[in-house]
Scaffold this active site. Structure first.
Site, PDB file in Angstrom:
ATOM      1  N   ASP A 197       0.854  -1.180   0.000  1.00  0.00           N
ATOM      2  CA  ASP A 197       0.000   0.000   0.000  1.00  0.00           C
ATOM      3  C   ASP A 197       0.900   1.243   0.000  1.00  0.00           C
ATOM      4  O   ASP A 197       1.864   1.302   0.770  1.00  0.00           O
ATOM      5  CB  ASP A 197      -0.829  -0.066   1.294  1.00  0.00           C
ATOM      6  N   PHE A 198       0.577   2.219  -0.851  1.00  0.00           N
ATOM      7  CA  PHE A 198       1.419   3.424  -0.924  1.00  0.00           C
ATOM      8  C   PHE A 198       1.402   4.209   0.392  1.00  0.00           C
ATOM      9  O   PHE A 198       2.279   5.005   0.667  1.00  0.00           O
ATOM     10  CB  PHE A 198       0.960   4.360  -2.048  1.00  0.00           C
TER      11      PHE A 198
ATOM     12  N   LYS B  51       2.880  14.387 -14.898  1.00  0.00           N
ATOM     13  CA  LYS B  51       1.847  15.399 -15.022  1.00  0.00           C
ATOM     14  C   LYS B  51       0.514  14.730 -14.652  1.00  0.00           C
ATOM     15  O   LYS B  51       0.408  13.534 -14.854  1.00  0.00           O
ATOM     16  CB  LYS B  51       1.859  15.791 -16.490  1.00  0.00           C
TER      17      LYS B  51
ATOM     18  N   LYS C 133      10.579  15.110 -26.852  1.00  0.00           N
ATOM     19  CA  LYS C 133      10.424  14.989 -28.307  1.00  0.00           C
ATOM     20  C   LYS C 133      11.650  15.598 -28.991  1.00  0.00           C
ATOM     21  O   LYS C 133      12.037  16.720 -28.691  1.00  0.00           O
ATOM     22  CB  LYS C 133       9.141  15.705 -28.765  1.00  0.00           C
TER      23      LYS C 133
ATOM     24  N   GLU D  66      -5.362  17.898 -31.896  1.00  0.00           N
ATOM     25  CA  GLU D  66      -5.482  16.444 -31.748  1.00  0.00           C
ATOM     26  C   GLU D  66      -6.774  15.972 -32.402  1.00  0.00           C
ATOM     27  O   GLU D  66      -7.780  16.697 -32.402  1.00  0.00           O
ATOM     28  CB  GLU D  66      -5.521  16.069 -30.263  1.00  0.00           C
TER      29      GLU D  66
ATOM     30  N   ASP E  30      -4.804  21.101 -19.042  1.00  0.00           N
ATOM     31  CA  ASP E  30      -4.178  19.877 -19.538  1.00  0.00           C
ATOM     32  C   ASP E  30      -2.970  20.177 -20.433  1.00  0.00           C
ATOM     33  O   ASP E  30      -2.007  19.417 -20.444  1.00  0.00           O
ATOM     34  CB  ASP E  30      -5.245  19.089 -20.331  1.00  0.00           C
TER      35      ASP E  30
ATOM     36  N   HIS F 267       2.795  21.780 -21.642  1.00  0.00           N
ATOM     37  CA  HIS F 267       3.321  21.490 -22.980  1.00  0.00           C
ATOM     38  C   HIS F 267       3.463  22.743 -23.860  1.00  0.00           C
ATOM     39  O   HIS F 267       4.497  22.990 -24.459  1.00  0.00           O
ATOM     40  CB  HIS F 267       2.409  20.508 -23.713  1.00  0.00           C
TER      41      HIS F 267
ATOM     42  N   LYS G  31      -9.179  19.073 -28.842  1.00  0.00           N
ATOM     43  CA  LYS G  31      -9.437  17.662 -29.136  1.00  0.00           C
ATOM     44  C   LYS G  31     -10.518  17.549 -30.205  1.00  0.00           C
ATOM     45  O   LYS G  31     -11.266  18.501 -30.447  1.00  0.00           O
ATOM     46  CB  LYS G  31      -9.903  16.951 -27.863  1.00  0.00           C
TER      47      LYS G  31
HETATM   48  C1  BG6 Z   1      -1.032  14.771 -22.352  1.00  0.00           C
HETATM   49  C2  BG6 Z   1      -2.437  15.265 -22.207  1.00  0.00           C
HETATM   50  O1  BG6 Z   1      -0.204  15.371 -21.392  1.00  0.00           O
HETATM   51  O2  BG6 Z   1      -0.554  15.090 -23.654  1.00  0.00           O
HETATM   52  C3  BG6 Z   1      -3.327  14.628 -23.254  1.00  0.00           C
HETATM   53  O3  BG6 Z   1      -2.926  14.935 -20.910  1.00  0.00           O
HETATM   54  C4  BG6 Z   1      -2.753  14.890 -24.635  1.00  0.00           C
HETATM   55  O4  BG6 Z   1      -4.646  15.118 -23.175  1.00  0.00           O
HETATM   56  C5  BG6 Z   1      -1.289  14.485 -24.702  1.00  0.00           C
HETATM   57  O5  BG6 Z   1      -3.503  14.148 -25.559  1.00  0.00           O
HETATM   58  C6  BG6 Z   1      -0.667  14.901 -26.014  1.00  0.00           C
HETATM   59  O6  BG6 Z   1       0.593  14.301 -26.132  1.00  0.00           O
HETATM   60  P1  BG6 Z   1       1.162  13.871 -27.546  1.00  0.00           P
HETATM   61  O7  BG6 Z   1       2.564  13.462 -27.281  1.00  0.00           O
HETATM   62  O8  BG6 Z   1       0.283  12.763 -28.035  1.00  0.00           O
HETATM   63  O9  BG6 Z   1       1.053  15.066 -28.419  1.00  0.00           O
END
Ligand code: BG6
Length: 521
Positions: A110-111, A174, A208, A242, A261, A266, A366
């Protein structure tokens, strides 16, 4: 956490240059051993590193999870998922997998229970006797509610204390907090159990290749740096589009939204790479200091001004890549009256000497028409005097596009004379594609990040101030959203997003690069 990616693009292929030195020996404890991230990204990345020959003979992986089970069960579970990948056509070399699997162990616990950590300590003491080092990386591949709990337990058990032959590091996924206050609180907890140099905060975009290449491109070439400023750049567009929708993550996503998100993490990393000053060296802190300065310089808008800077969207039923997509509010686990954004576009200013007055437009969403992440630098137009009387000679701006994914490359748009007797101009593109020059397939980045963490190089990880600066820049928008000051605009799934995002640029006299046909279709 990148739980969208089904497979690293470089799965089964070498992703590091053959001359990379092996990482120091270490035990890698993965909290959340039975989780999705371990199965889909961490193990494949470790396989790739083993394939590359950069894991030490004394490298161990220990899955830690609450599920009762033996080491053999755990190995079988991972071997099964690897076989599924092999069945899907990804080359798995059995001797390499066997090499790795022998180094995999399981610790059920258990953590929240200190006994779990006593057993980790025992393992490390045994390691010290057998392998001669007590090196350990603790990878938090767990739900965010466990981050502080595990960190505190590691601290209380004395497991973060380093020694001559024992480095101790935490890798944390994250989402890092949900706003400035929670990110600060998490940083306080982490920094109460270890020093900054022991904490590796992941932003997988930094793994990346194309993102890392922004620095090489800007600072390794003489011709770009002199024009990389407010005198020559008209505006910058950063896109992370996306095609996937909310998928099976609605519980997380509906409470989070596109802004939290993607933006403070990012997208701001892309912005920082684009706008940063040249660091004095490749030293981790030199690079991270320059990046932090950019994010700190992002203009903090007044929340009452947010509607002039931000457009929020939510997808409605439509068709993406030929597949029907349901209205976001009808997706399983989404509140039917949800006002969570699945798309956000923003105008930002970096209030420093180099970028004063240059708008940086960012957008992410999205269920859009295409999957594409790119940074587009729009340069100021040439004076049109020479062509002013010529029809068909309207001058367009030069645009440099750094294509982060999926068609990794760099493209420059410029004007050329259309062959013929009449003077006519047309836009043409000069393209560089990674695939044309380099054999190694770009990876999702986890290989590089794991390798760097084992090697003690935090350059590609976020420092505490970096994270906090990101949250602080979006704080007024989060407040404006929670106070209902920002509308939510519907957009049809499979399109470029809400019309209001076009208006955001149109009111400044610009337009987004079309999503369907960027510079590199
Ligand atoms: C994640 C997000 O951090 O990055 C996602 O929680 C998103 O919602 C993803 O889809 C995108 O990552 P990548 O590498 O697929 O562009």
């Amino acid at each position: 956490m990148n739980d969208q990616a089904v497979l690293p693009a470089g799965y089964g292929q070498a992703v590091l240059p053959a001359d990379a030195a092996p990482a120091p020996p270490s035990a890698l404890f993965i909290f959340g051993g039975y989780g999705d991230l371990t199965k889909r990204l961490l193990m494949p990345s470790l396989y790739n590193l083993a394939h590359e020959g950069v894991l030490d003979g004394h490298f161990d992986v220990i899955g830690v999870d609450h599920i009762e089970g033996s080491t053999e069960d755990f190995r079988n579970h991972l071997t099964e998922s690897v076989h599924q990948l092999a069945a899907a056509g990804h080359e798995i070399k059995e001797p390499i997998w066997n090499w790795l699997v022998q180094r995999i162990d399981y610790l059920s616990g258990d953590f929240e229970n200190p006994e779990t950590y006593d057993r980790i300590r025992e393992r490390l003491e045994k390691r010290m006797k057998e392998a001669g080092d007590g090196n350990a990386v603790f990878y938090f591949a767990v739900a965010p509610r466990f981050f502080s709990i595990i960190a505190e337990q590691l601290g209380a058990a004395g497991l973060m204390q380093e020694g001559d032959k024992a480095f101790r590091r935490i890798v944390i996924e994250k989402p890092f907090g949900t706003d400035l206050a929670s990110a600060r609180a998490l940083n306080r907890t982490l920094l109460s159990v270890g020093g900054e140099s022991q904490i590796y905060r992941i932003d997988h975009f930094l793994g990346k290749e194309t993102v890392q290449n922004v620095m090489a491109f800007r600072f390794g070439n003489g011709i770009f740096e002199p024009i990389w400023n407010r005198d020559h750049v008209e505006h910058v567009q950063i896109t992370a589009a996306e095609t996937v929708g909310v998928e099976k993550r609605a519980r997380f996503y509906d409470a989070t939204g596109a802004l939290r998100d993607m933006v403070p993490n990012h997208i701001f990393q892309l912005l920082a790479m684009t706008a940063m000053e040249p660091p004095n060296s490749f030293d981790a802190d030199a690079v991270r200091t320059e990046k932090a300065k950019v994010i700190e310089a992002v203009r903090r808008i007044r929340k009452s001004d947010a509607p002039n800077y931000v457009v929020r969207g939510q997808y409605r039923a439509g068709t993406v890549l030929g597949q029907h997509v349901a209205d976001y509010r009808r997706e399983p686990d989404v509140d039917p009256s949800s006002r969570t954004e699945t798309y956000v576009a923003m105008k930002c200013f970096v209030d420093n000497w180099r970028w004063n007055g240059v708008p940086f437009y960012i957008r992410t969403g999205k269920s859009l028409a295409v999957r594409r992440t790119e940074i587009a630098i729009h340069f100021k137009r040439a004076p049109g005097v020479l062509f002013r009387d010529k029809p068909d000679c309207e001058l367009s701006p030069n645009v440099l596009v750094i294509n982060v994914q999926p068609d990794e490359g760099i493209s420059l748009r410029f004007a050329a004379k259309v062959p013929g007797r009449r003077v006519r101009l047309s836009e043409v593109d000069m393209d560089f594609r990674y695939a044309d020059y380099f054999k190694a397939a770009p990876s999702t980045g986890y290989e590089t990040l794991i390798y760097d963490c084992l090697s003690g190089d935090p350059t590609l990880f976020q420092r505490a101030d970096n994270i906090e600066a990101g949250w602080s820049a979006v704080e007024p928008i989060l407040q404006a959203t929670s106070e209902g000051l920002l509308d939510i605009h519907g957009y049809v799934a499979g399109t470029s997003g809400p019309v209001m995002a076009e208006v955001l640029l149109a009111q400044d006299g610009f337009q987004w690069l079309p999503l369907e046909q960027g510079l590199m279709p």
